[in-house]
Scaffold this motif. Structure first.
Motif, mmCIF file in Angstrom:
data_model
loop_
_atom_site.group_PDB
_atom_site.id
_atom_site.type_symbol
_atom_site.label_atom_id
_atom_site.label_comp_id
_atom_site.label_asym_id
_atom_site.label_seq_id
_atom_site.Cartn_x
_atom_site.Cartn_y
_atom_site.Cartn_z
ATOM 1 N N ASP A 172 0.848 -1.192 0.000
ATOM 2 C CA ASP A 172 0.000 0.000 0.000
ATOM 3 C C ASP A 172 0.881 1.239 0.000
ATOM 4 O O ASP A 172 1.594 1.517 0.955
ATOM 5 C CB ASP A 172 -0.900 0.001 1.234
ATOM 6 C CG ASP A 172 -1.811 1.228 1.295
ATOM 7 O OD1 ASP A 172 -1.884 1.959 0.290
ATOM 8 O OD2 ASP A 172 -2.436 1.444 2.350
ATOM 9 N N ARG A 176 -2.454 9.344 1.728
ATOM 10 C CA ARG A 176 -3.420 9.602 2.795
ATOM 11 C C ARG A 176 -4.737 8.855 2.605
ATOM 12 O O ARG A 176 -5.597 8.880 3.485
ATOM 13 C CB ARG A 176 -3.637 11.113 2.932
ATOM 14 C CG ARG A 176 -2.383 11.775 3.455
ATOM 15 C CD ARG A 176 -2.469 13.264 3.683
ATOM 16 N NE ARG A 176 -1.202 13.668 4.281
ATOM 17 C CZ ARG A 176 -0.950 13.691 5.581
ATOM 18 N NH1 ARG A 176 -1.896 13.359 6.431
ATOM 19 N NH2 ARG A 176 0.229 14.050 6.044
ATOM 20 N N ARG A 178 -4.703 5.645 2.603
ATOM 21 C CA ARG A 178 -4.407 4.640 3.623
ATOM 22 C C ARG A 178 -5.251 3.371 3.444
ATOM 23 O O ARG A 178 -5.952 2.921 4.346
ATOM 24 C CB ARG A 178 -4.581 5.229 5.023
ATOM 25 C CG ARG A 178 -3.850 6.548 5.232
ATOM 26 C CD ARG A 178 -3.777 6.942 6.691
ATOM 27 N NE ARG A 178 -2.827 6.073 7.390
ATOM 28 C CZ ARG A 178 -2.690 6.052 8.719
ATOM 29 N NH1 ARG A 178 -3.462 6.831 9.476
ATOM 30 N NH2 ARG A 178 -1.809 5.255 9.277
ATOM 31 N N ALA A 181 -4.210 0.285 5.865
ATOM 32 C CA ALA A 181 -4.335 0.674 7.276
ATOM 33 C C ALA A 181 -5.793 0.816 7.669
ATOM 34 O O ALA A 181 -6.198 0.431 8.775
ATOM 35 C CB ALA A 181 -3.579 1.980 7.522
ATOM 36 N N THR A 182 -6.602 1.334 6.754
ATOM 37 C CA THR A 182 -8.036 1.465 7.023
ATOM 38 C C THR A 182 -8.721 0.099 6.997
ATOM 39 O O THR A 182 -9.505 -0.243 7.887
ATOM 40 C CB THR A 182 -8.676 2.408 5.992
ATOM 41 O OG1 THR A 182 -8.022 3.681 6.054
ATOM 42 C CG2 THR A 182 -10.156 2.593 6.275
ATOM 43 N N LYS A 183 -8.405 -0.688 5.980
ATOM 44 C CA LYS A 183 -9.040 -2.002 5.828
ATOM 45 C C LYS A 183 -8.751 -2.902 7.019
ATOM 46 O O LYS A 183 -9.638 -3.631 7.502
ATOM 47 C CB LYS A 183 -8.535 -2.654 4.537
ATOM 48 C CG LYS A 183 -9.013 -4.087 4.299
ATOM 49 C CD LYS A 183 -8.378 -4.660 3.041
ATOM 50 C CE LYS A 183 -8.763 -6.121 2.830
ATOM 51 N NZ LYS A 183 -10.197 -6.298 2.568
ATOM 52 N N GLY A 185 -7.757 -1.940 10.079
ATOM 53 C CA GLY A 185 -7.935 -1.302 11.377
ATOM 54 C C GLY A 185 -6.632 -0.929 12.056
ATOM 55 O O GLY A 185 -6.539 -0.934 13.293
ATOM 56 N N ALA A 187 -4.891 2.082 11.412
ATOM 57 C CA ALA A 187 -4.643 3.522 11.423
ATOM 58 C C ALA A 187 -4.705 4.074 12.840
ATOM 59 O O ALA A 187 -5.623 3.772 13.600
ATOM 60 C CB ALA A 187 -5.665 4.234 10.531
ATOM 61 N N GLU A 188 -3.695 4.869 13.199
ATOM 62 C CA GLU A 188 -3.627 5.516 14.502
ATOM 63 C C GLU A 188 -3.362 7.002 14.320
ATOM 64 O O GLU A 188 -2.690 7.412 13.376
ATOM 65 C CB GLU A 188 -2.520 4.888 15.352
ATOM 66 C CG GLU A 188 -2.763 3.426 15.690
ATOM 67 C CD GLU A 188 -1.632 2.822 16.513
ATOM 68 O OE1 GLU A 188 -0.551 3.446 16.592
ATOM 69 O OE2 GLU A 188 -1.833 1.730 17.072
ATOM 70 N N ARG A 189 -3.879 7.788 15.251
ATOM 71 C CA ARG A 189 -3.774 9.246 15.130
ATOM 72 C C ARG A 189 -2.383 9.752 15.491
ATOM 73 O O ARG A 189 -1.870 10.667 14.857
ATOM 74 C CB ARG A 189 -4.825 9.898 16.035
ATOM 75 C CG ARG A 189 -5.046 11.376 15.797
ATOM 76 C CD ARG A 189 -6.362 11.812 16.399
ATOM 77 N NE ARG A 189 -6.624 13.217 16.151
ATOM 78 C CZ ARG A 189 -6.462 14.188 17.043
ATOM 79 N NH1 ARG A 189 -6.011 13.891 18.257
ATOM 80 N NH2 ARG A 189 -6.734 15.441 16.739
ATOM 81 N N HIS A 308 0.122 11.261 11.528
ATOM 82 C CA HIS A 308 -0.561 9.998 11.812
ATOM 83 C C HIS A 308 0.457 8.869 11.853
ATOM 84 O O HIS A 308 1.592 9.007 11.407
ATOM 85 C CB HIS A 308 -1.657 9.698 10.781
ATOM 86 C CG HIS A 308 -1.138 9.522 9.383
ATOM 87 N ND1 HIS A 308 -1.289 10.479 8.414
ATOM 88 C CD2 HIS A 308 -0.471 8.505 8.787
ATOM 89 C CE1 HIS A 308 -0.738 10.059 7.276
ATOM 90 N NE2 HIS A 308 -0.233 8.862 7.479
ATOM 91 N N SER A 310 0.712 4.168 12.323
ATOM 92 C CA SER A 310 0.040 2.909 12.026
ATOM 93 C C SER A 310 0.523 1.849 13.005
ATOM 94 O O SER A 310 1.703 1.831 13.381
ATOM 95 C CB SER A 310 0.349 2.473 10.589
ATOM 96 O OG SER A 310 -0.315 1.272 10.269
#
Length: 592
Positions: A172, A176, A178, A181-183, A185, A187-189, A308, A310
């Motif tokens: 990937d 942005r 992502r 990372a989205t798929k 779970g 992703a972290e802030r 952000h 991950s």
């Protein structure tokens, strides 16, 4: 429906994805598919993120074999320079600004990249290789990760028609968006809450000419005895304030100018348009009013919140995340290209492994390295951002960070050591020892700056400081010449660098404490110096004064391997006149 079968599918045709594709094509026998949703690659709109530093400069020029192209089509960079308004001046001329800098050009070249141009060149070269396919616009990209040793599946549309691909590896690089990372779970802030507004103007904005001086006076300025004659505009120039900084970066035919700010300290609405940003820069840094308002703005955009991270970026299930699709910190020090360079190199090493057991063994190690390399940046941006306003405190902070960078980032990278299993575990053990010191120092910097604003007037300026004046940094830079060595030898060098960094950390703490006590001689008193442990020190003015009183009669002298007087200019009591007096009294000289 025909299926495309490849070894590696890369989702995203920006800098990270195209760079990884080229690295795979140059260094492996793998076949590559690049998918991107954009109709036009690169896009017509100007892309931000132009500055490289040593790791990324080496990666693009040497690893990706673009050196001759970069020297023809992009500016070679003259390090990073930092500038501050000097007390008692209107800040409407270049010569009124204090500066900290690296005077010599780096032996590892870096570049100021026009992102659109270099991505177009990477795309062209990748397409010339028969092992690479590039498909765009590819819409509705869906990735189905295999649960076993079967290929991963990708489904997408081209001109509305469904298409399918199968790949042993999926990477990937969607930025942005992502995708993975989205798929998954992941992703972290993260801790960093900063924003940025930026624009490009037509032509070269040469900061040396933001002055009332004549051309002859610019050429013969006395401060050149410290600063030299190389074009300052080739540097990434940073104009610094409390919790904000402005970059000025030259590109061929245009200049990139941007503001980065801590959202807790800055109102983003004041710079939400190109007109507002120009007005703010000219108001806060009046020297720009001599030039910037007359220039054509070519493009403008920004981010209200860009940081952000991950939870994971590499898996033995044969997927990886690179570039902004995974982690992004802050553009100060231009780490984005470095993260691309190191992550791509580790991902390439993983992709080359055909042995499943070896992949299972190495991936956790590579992932630990990726996380550690990113996490080391975080305190710089999340803890001590406000100290950007103070040239003395910030110069100490930067020497600390740059010494780490030269030894623990550049040195292993130019020796191809990051993927090496005989090197990486011991490297990470050494690197971990820096973590507590690094966090403590940034907390100390932040607390000292909060105290200083109330108790110490700014040094009269301008003050000029060469970072190389501090010997640990100079010794770390000499590692650039230690090339082609074995892991064991390299680790020995890093052990010595870690000792240097411990001494540097202790000196920084003692120097700042001596400023609180108002007694420069304390940096020589053993009883005072020994009271500061870089792993545990906390800023406490009352305790510092008590320690100073206790050490006042101590006859034992502490011996440093560095010159503890190199920061004397920042504590000068009276502004110095120009000419020879300035060159010897308010200028701290480094190596020539």
């Amino acid at each position: 429906m025909s299926r495309i079968d490849v070894d590696v599918a890369i989702v995203g045709g920006g800098l990270a994805g195209l760079s990884l594709a080229r690295q795979l094509l140059l260094q492996t026998d793998r076949t590559v598919l690049v998918l991107d949703r954009a109709a036009e690659l690169p896009p017509r709109r100007q892309k931000v993120g132009e500055a490289t530093v040593q790791v990324s400069g080496y990666y693009f020029s040497k690893v990706l074999e673009l050196e001759e192209y970069l020297l023809r089509e992009h500016y070679m960079k003259y390090n990073l320079r930092f500038l501050w308004k000097s007390a008692g001046t209107p800040a409407d001329a270049f010569e009124q600004f204090s500066q900290s800098y690296l005077r010599p050009l780096s032996n590892v070249a870096s570049y100021q990249l026009d992102r659109n141009k270099i991505e177009a060149e990477l795309l062209r070269r990748n397409r010339e290789d028969p092992r690479c396919q590039v498909i765009h616009p590819a819409s509705d990209v869906q990735v189905e990760l295999a649960a076993d040793d079967e290929p991963h599946r990708l489904r997408f549309r081209v001109d509305g028609e469904p298409r399918e691909a199968a790949a042993r590896w999926v990477v990937d690089a969607s930025g942005r968006g992502r995708l993975l990372a989205t798929k998954l779970g992941l992703a972290e802030r993260g801790e960093i809450r900063h924003g940025s507004s930026f624009l490009w103007v037509d032509g070269l904005l040469d900061i040396e000419k933001l002055t009332g001086r004549s051309a002859r006076e610019i050429r013969l300025a006395p401060e050149r005895r410290a600063l030299g004659h190389l074009p300052f505009f080739l540097a990434t120039n940073h104009f610094m304030g409390e919790g904000w900084w402005v970059w000025v970066i030259p590109l061929q035919g245009k200049t990139s100018i941007g503001l980065v700010y801590d959202r807790a300290l800055f109102d983003s609405t004041t710079v939400s348009t190109a007109e507002k940003l120009v007005a703010w820069i000219c108001r806060e840094l009046p020297l720009f009013a001599r030039d910037l308002p007359q220039r054509e703005v070519l493009d403008f955009w920004g981010y209200r919140d860009f940081g952000h991270t991950s939870a994971q970026t590499l898996s033995a299930r044969r997927w990886a995340v690179v570039g902004e699709a995974g982690r992004f910190s802050d553009p100060l020090y231009s780490p984005g290209g470095d993260l691309i360079s190191i992550y791509n190199t580790l991902v390439r090493a993983a992709i080359e492994l055909d042995d499943a057991a070896e992949l299972e063994r190495r991936v956790p190690l590579y992932e630990r390295a990726m996380r550690a390399i990113y996490d080391a940046y975080v305190p710089s941006y999340a803890v001590s951002y406000a100290v950007l306003a103070d040239p003395e405190t910030y110069s100490l902070r930067y020497v600390w960070e740059l010494t780490i960078y030269f030894a623990f980032y550049v040195f292993p990278f130019v020796n191809d050591l990051h993927p090496e299993p005989r090197f990486l575990p011991a490297f990470l053990a050494l690197f971990a020892q820096l973590g507590p010191m690094n966090r403590r120092l940034h907390e100390y910097f932040a607390a000292f700056w909060a105290w200083r604003k109330e108790h110490l007037p700014p040094a009269p300026g301008p003050v000029f400081f060469d970072f190389m004046s501090l010997a640990p940094l100079k010794r770390a830079e000499m590692l650039f010449y230690r090339v082609g060595i074995e892991p064991r030898e390299a680790l020995g060098d890093l052990v010595r660098s870690l000792d240097d960094l411990r001494e540097l950390a202790q000196f920084i703490l003692v120097h700042l404490a001596s400023r609180v006590a108002g007694d420069p001689s304390l940096v020589h008193r053993r009883a005072f110096v020994e009271a500061f442990d870089p792993r545990r020190a906390a800023f406490d003015p009352a305790e510092i004064l008590a320690l100073a009183a206790h050490a006042a009669g101590d006859p034992e002298v502490w011996s440093w391997s560095l010159d503890p007087q190199v920061l004397a200019a920042f504590a000068a009591k009276e502004p110095m006149a120009g000419g020879e007096e300035m060159a010897t009294a308010t200028v701290v000289e480094g190596r020539g």
